[in-house]
Design an enzyme around this catalytic site. Structure first.
Site, PDB file in Angstrom:
ATOM      1  N   ILE A   1       3.821   4.005  -1.276  1.00 17.25           N
ATOM      2  CA  ILE A   1       4.148   4.662  -2.539  1.00 17.25           C
ATOM      3  C   ILE A   1       5.613   5.084  -2.591  1.00 17.25           C
ATOM      4  CG2 ILE A   1       1.779   5.485  -2.853  1.00 17.25           C
ATOM      5  CD1 ILE A   1       2.683   8.238  -1.823  1.00 17.25           C
ATOM      6  N   ASP A   2       6.426   4.605  -1.632  1.00 17.24           N
ATOM      7  CA  ASP A   2       7.791   5.111  -1.475  1.00 17.24           C
ATOM      8  C   ASP A   2       8.842   4.432  -2.347  1.00 17.24           C
ATOM      9  OD1 ASP A   2       8.371   2.638  -0.038  1.00 17.24           O
ATOM     10  OD2 ASP A   2       7.452   3.580   1.719  1.00 17.24           O
TER      11      ASP A   2
ATOM     12  N   HIS B   1      -1.339   1.510  -4.455  1.00 16.58           N
ATOM     13  CA  HIS B   1      -1.644   2.940  -4.413  1.00 16.58           C
ATOM     14  C   HIS B   1      -0.688   3.781  -5.239  1.00 16.58           C
ATOM     15  CE1 HIS B   1      -3.723   1.987  -0.331  1.00 16.58           C
ATOM     16  NE2 HIS B   1      -4.514   1.760  -1.358  1.00 16.58           N
TER      17      HIS B   1
ATOM     18  N   GLN C   1       0.828  -1.196   0.000  1.00 18.27           N
ATOM     19  CA  GLN C   1       0.000   0.000   0.000  1.00 18.27           C
ATOM     20  C   GLN C   1       0.869   1.256   0.000  1.00 18.27           C
ATOM     21  OE1 GLN C   1      -2.091  -1.688   3.587  1.00 18.27           O
ATOM     22  NE2 GLN C   1      -3.891  -0.812   2.612  1.00 18.27           N
TER      23      GLN C   1
ATOM     24  N   THR D   1       0.304  -2.877   8.591  1.00 22.95           N
ATOM     25  CA  THR D   1      -0.920  -2.295   8.045  1.00 22.95           C
ATOM     26  C   THR D   1      -2.064  -2.460   9.035  1.00 22.95           C
ATOM     27  OG1 THR D   1      -2.596  -2.458   6.287  1.00 22.95           O
ATOM     28  CG2 THR D   1      -1.351  -4.457   6.796  1.00 22.95           C
TER      29      THR D   1
ATOM     30  N   ILE E   1       7.888  -4.385  12.910  1.00 21.13           N
ATOM     31  CA  ILE E   1       8.156  -5.347  11.846  1.00 21.13           C
ATOM     32  C   ILE E   1       9.640  -5.430  11.506  1.00 21.13           C
ATOM     33  CG2 ILE E   1       7.668  -3.644  10.036  1.00 21.13           C
ATOM     34  CD1 ILE E   1       6.495  -5.954   8.389  1.00 21.13           C
TER      35      ILE E   1
END
Length: 247
Positions: free
Chosen positions: A106-107, A122, A104, A193, A234
């Protein structure tokens, strides 16, 4: 520690791993998430416009100057580097075990770490297109533009980042590929998430196996369904898994 050893064991035994990740995957690379207590939405609560509005399609069209001011200062982290999670996933792909990363984010950090099988639900800050003639522009064009709202050098139309804004639909081809990957996986790792953003969060329901892993500090609607639930950062979990696997 027992749970982390179980995760490492499952990874060793799996041949079709799929990773489904969100903003928490990149927080340890210095990129803030959205919904946690220290997230972007909380930090912008005194802004004239809430982040959800500034990141909407209608706001981009109606107030592109405000959009781009927020986008450049809050959404772009060009110097961010992949963390242990990104690197471990890239290694698992190189070994032929990880079949897909569904993100998800966008980096672009998964690609920077070396992963190639990345489905970006995304979009990405690294792709930008003219709304008039669809000419492609890279991230540096957005960052270095002398104009607050970058415009196409060919037709002078506004350039839009290839990111999915609120009120916009996800790419149906990417969604289908994500469904296929998850439904054929023998291990799914869901990390970083909140599983609250739809329709992306619904994708995990396509998993048909009995080894589902959830890595997230905060509670999610999926907690009771996960076969293995680890409530830790994580990056720290993946670092320990890497050590166990000898990476």
């Amino acid at each position: 520690m027992q749970k982390i050893e179980t995760l490492a064991s499952w990874i060793q035994e799996s041949e079709r791993i799929v990773f489904f990740g969100g903003a928490g995957t990149s927080t340890e690379s210095g990129i803030p998430d959205f919904r946690s207590a220290a997230g972007l939405y909380q930090s912008e609560q005194h802004s004239p416009y809430p982040p959800e509005e500034m990141l909407s399609h209608h706001f981009f069209v109606e107030r592109p100057e405000v959009f781009y001011d927020f986008y450049r200062t809050k959404m772009i982290h060009k110097d961010a580097k992949p963390n242990t999670c990104h690197h471990l996933l890239a290694t698992l792909e190189q070994r032929g075990q990880l079949k897909s990363i569904i993100t998800q984010n966008i980096d672009g950090l998964h690609q920077k770490a070396g992963s190639s099988r990345v489905l970006e639900l995304h979009g990405s800050i690294h792709r930008n297109y003219c709304m008039g003639c669809a000419h492609f522009y890279d991230l540096d064009t957005i960052i270095e533009s002398v104009d607050l709202v970058p415009r196409c050098t060919s037709c002078n139309s506004v350039i839009k980042p290839d990111v999915v804004l609120y009120e916009e639909s996800l790419d149906q081809t990417i969604l289908y590929e994500a469904m296929e990957a998850i439904s054929s996986a023998d291990l799914i790792i869901v990390g970083g998430t909140s599983l609250t953003v739809q329709p992306a969060a619904q994708l995990v329901s396509y998993y048909q196996g009995n080894r589902s892993v959830l890595l997230n500090i905060d509670a999610t609607p999926y907690d009771h369904r996960a076969d293995l639930h680890i409530s830790h950062k994580i990056g720290e979990v993946m670092d320990q898994v890497s050590r166990i696997l000898g990476q």
